[in-house]
Design an enzyme around this catalytic site. Structure first.
Site, PDB file in Angstrom:
ATOM      1  N   TYR A   1      13.716  24.011  48.437  1.00 31.52           N
ATOM      2  CA  TYR A   1      12.909  22.787  48.430  1.00 31.52           C
ATOM      3  C   TYR A   1      13.472  21.667  47.555  1.00 31.52           C
ATOM      4  O   TYR A   1      12.856  20.619  47.425  1.00 31.52           O
ATOM      5  CB  TYR A   1      11.465  23.098  48.008  1.00 31.52           C
ATOM      6  CG  TYR A   1      11.322  23.836  46.692  1.00 31.52           C
ATOM      7  CD1 TYR A   1      11.309  23.152  45.474  1.00 31.52           C
ATOM      8  CD2 TYR A   1      11.177  25.209  46.665  1.00 31.52           C
ATOM      9  CE1 TYR A   1      11.166  23.826  44.277  1.00 31.52           C
ATOM     10  CE2 TYR A   1      11.020  25.898  45.476  1.00 31.52           C
ATOM     11  CZ  TYR A   1      11.017  25.204  44.281  1.00 31.52           C
ATOM     12  OH  TYR A   1      10.877  25.879  43.086  1.00 31.52           O
TER      13      TYR A   1
ATOM     14  N   HIS B   1      10.881  28.244  39.703  1.00 27.64           N
ATOM     15  CA  HIS B   1       9.502  28.415  39.234  1.00 27.64           C
ATOM     16  C   HIS B   1       9.359  29.700  38.420  1.00 27.64           C
ATOM     17  O   HIS B   1       8.815  29.702  37.324  1.00 27.64           O
ATOM     18  CB  HIS B   1       8.561  28.430  40.428  1.00 27.64           C
ATOM     19  CG  HIS B   1       7.145  28.732  40.090  1.00 27.64           C
ATOM     20  ND1 HIS B   1       6.349  27.882  39.363  1.00 27.64           N
ATOM     21  CD2 HIS B   1       6.375  29.819  40.376  1.00 27.64           C
ATOM     22  CE1 HIS B   1       5.151  28.408  39.213  1.00 27.64           C
ATOM     23  NE2 HIS B   1       5.140  29.583  39.812  1.00 27.64           N
TER      24      HIS B   1
ATOM     25  N   ARG C   1      11.790  20.794  35.625  1.00 26.10           N
ATOM     26  CA  ARG C   1      11.993  22.243  35.558  1.00 26.10           C
ATOM     27  C   ARG C   1      13.387  22.544  36.103  1.00 26.10           C
ATOM     28  O   ARG C   1      13.610  22.538  37.314  1.00 26.10           O
ATOM     29  CB  ARG C   1      10.912  22.924  36.397  1.00 26.10           C
ATOM     30  CG  ARG C   1      10.826  24.430  36.232  1.00 26.10           C
ATOM     31  CD  ARG C   1       9.920  25.015  37.294  1.00 26.10           C
ATOM     32  NE  ARG C   1      10.584  25.041  38.595  1.00 26.10           N
ATOM     33  CZ  ARG C   1       9.982  24.827  39.755  1.00 26.10           C
ATOM     34  NH1 ARG C   1       8.700  24.533  39.806  1.00 26.10           N
ATOM     35  NH2 ARG C   1      10.665  24.886  40.888  1.00 26.10           N
TER      36      ARG C   1
END
Length: 381
Positions: free
Chosen positions: A284, A275, A271
Site C-alpha cells: 500500500y 504496521h 511510520r
C-alpha cells in the site's frame, strides 16, 4: 386547518441573536507544523535538554530494531515498531512529572521505556506472557492499549478525578491517526473539554491506519483542527522535530496543570517500518515515499543541530550509540531466557471481586494442573 393554526398550539418566537459560546480563533492550529530545529528558535533551546533528547532517541531507535529482531527469533508474538516516530515517544515521556500519568497505545512501548519502565516489562504483554507486565500505579503508566482509542476516556476519567480531588496531576494520552476515527476519541475529547480536565491528547499522525491512508479517514484540514469542534486548543507540530514536540507538549501540560483544560496536539510523523511484523507495507505504499521520510529522520535532524552548534562531537555520538547497544544486549539476553509462568495468573487482576464464572474456570484449571502434576496416570482422569 394546520397544526399550527389549532387553538393553543405552540408558536415559537424568533430566536435571540446567535453568538458563539467560544471564540474559535485562539483554538485553531497554525497553518504549518511548528518547528524548532533548523530555525532561529533552535538557538534558544536548552542544550542539556537537546543532548538528553538525542541520547533517548538513539536508545529508542536501537530498542525498536532489537524488539523487531526478537519477533523474527520467535521471542515476541508481535511488535508494532515506532521507528521514525521516536521524537514523539521520547518527548511525551520527558515532559511529564513523576506524579503525572501516561496513557499509551500498543505502539508506544518506547514512550513507556523512556519514562523509566524496564524494557523487558514493556514487552511482556507483546510476548503473551502476562496481562500487562508491570504495575501501572508504580510507574504511572496505564497498560499498553491494543483496542484503538479506548485509553483516551480512561485518561480523561483519571484527569477529571485528580482535579476533583485537588491533585496536581496531568494525564497525557497517545493515539494514532487511525484512533481518531473511533467513537472513543470523540467521547474522550468531548468530556475532557466540558469538564476542563487536565489532559493532553497527542495524535501521532504517521500517515496510515495499518493500510488506510489519512485521506480516506478524514477530510479535515488537519487532525488538530478537530480540537475546535470540542472547544479546546489544537496544536500542529513537526513530529520528527524532537525539540518542537517537547516544546508544544510542555506548553500543553503546563496549560492543563494551570487549570486551562485539555489540548489536542497533532504530531506529523511517519511510520518507517511496517504496521507490525505481520504486515506487508509494500502492498500500500512505495519505497520512494518511505525514503523521502528517511531524509527527515528525527535522529539525523537533532544530530545535525547539535553538531552544528558544537554541542555534540564524535565522542558524544559514539557514547550514545554504545549506551544504546548495551541496553539492547541486556534486553536481548533477558528476553532469551524462558520465563517461569504461573497459569493461575490468568485470573489475577481481572476483577476486584471475581465473578462466579471466573471462580468456576479457576477451579477447573487448578484441577487440571493438579491432575498433570500427578503424572501420566493422572492425565485424562
Amino acid at each position: 386547518m394546520t397544526v399550527m393554526e389549532q387553538r393553543g398550539a405552540y408558536r415559537p418566537t424568533p430566536p435571540p441573536a446567535w453568538q458563539p459560546r467560544t471564540d474559535p480563533a485562539p483554538l485553531l492550529p497554525d497553518a504549518l507544523p511548528h518547528r524548532v530545529l533548523g530555525t532561529e528558535a533552535a538557538a534558544e533551546a536548552d542544550p542539556l535538554l537537546l543532548r538528553r533528547l538525542y541520547a533517548e532517541l538513539v536508545r529508542g531507535r536501537r530498542y525498536n530494531t532489537q524488539a523487531t529482531a526478537l519477533t523474527k527469533q520467535g521471542r515476541l508474538a508481535v511488535y508494532p515498531s515506532s521507528t521514525g516516530q521516536e521524537a514523539c515517544e521520547v518527548a511525551a515521556a520527558l515532559v511529564l512529572e513523576e506524579r503525572d500519568w501516561l496513557f499509551p497505545s500498543y505502539r508506544d512501548t518506547l514512550a513507556a521505556v523512556a519514562r523509566g519502565l524496564d524494557p523487558v516489562q514493556a514487552l511482556t504483554l507483546l510476548r503473551g506472557d502476562w496481562h500487562t507486565g508491570y504495575d501501572p500505579r508504580e510507574h504511572r503508566i496505564a497498560p499498553l492499549c491494543t483496542p484503538l482509542a479506548t485509553q483516551l476516556p480512561h485518561a480523561v476519567g483519571l484527569a477529571h478525578a485528580a482535579r476533583l480531588k485537588g491533585d496536581d496531576v496531568v494525564a497525557l494520552a497517545l493515539v494514532g491517526d487511525g484512533g481518531t476515527s473511533e467513537g472513543d476519541f470523540h467521547e474522550a475529547l468531548n468530556f475532557a473539554a466540558v469538564w476542563q480536565a487536565p489532559v493532553v491528547f497527542l495524535v501521532q499522525n504517521n500517515g496510515f491506519a495499518i493500510s488506510v491512508p489519512l485521506a480516506k479517514q478524514t477530510a479535515a484540514p488537519s487532525l488538530a483542527h478537530k480540537a475546535v469542534g470540542y472547544g479546546m486548543p489544537g496544536r500542529l507540530v513537526d513530529g520528527n522535530d524532537a525539540a518542537a514536540v517537547h516544546e508544544v507538549l510542555s506548553d500543553a501540560v503546563a496549560h492543563a496543570r494551570a487549570g486551562g483544560g485539555p489540548t489536542l496536539v497533532e504530531a506529523v510523523t511517519y511510520r518507517i517500518d511496517a504496521h507490525t511484523n505481520a504486515d506487508d507495507a509494500t502492498r500500500y505504499r512505495g519505497d520512494s515515499e518511505v525514503e523521502a521520510w528517511r531524509a527527515h529522520d528525527p535522529i539525523a535532524l537533532l544530530e545535525h543541530e547539535l553538531t552544528e552548534r558544537g554541542l555534540l562531537d564524535e565522542d558524544g555520538i559514539r557514547a550514545a550509540r554504545e549506551d544504546a547497544e548495551a541496553m539492547a544486549a541486556d534486553l536481548r539476553a533477558r528476553m532469551n531466557q524462558d520465563p517461569a509462568l504461573d497459569p493461575m495468573d490468568l485470573f489475577a487482576h481481572v476483577y476486584a471481586e471475581p465473578t462466579p464464572q471466573l471462580r468456576e474456570q479457576e477451579a477447573q484449571l487448578r484441577a487440571e494442573l493438579a491432575a498433570e502434576a500427578d503424572g501420566p496416570q493422572g492425565v485424562g482422569r
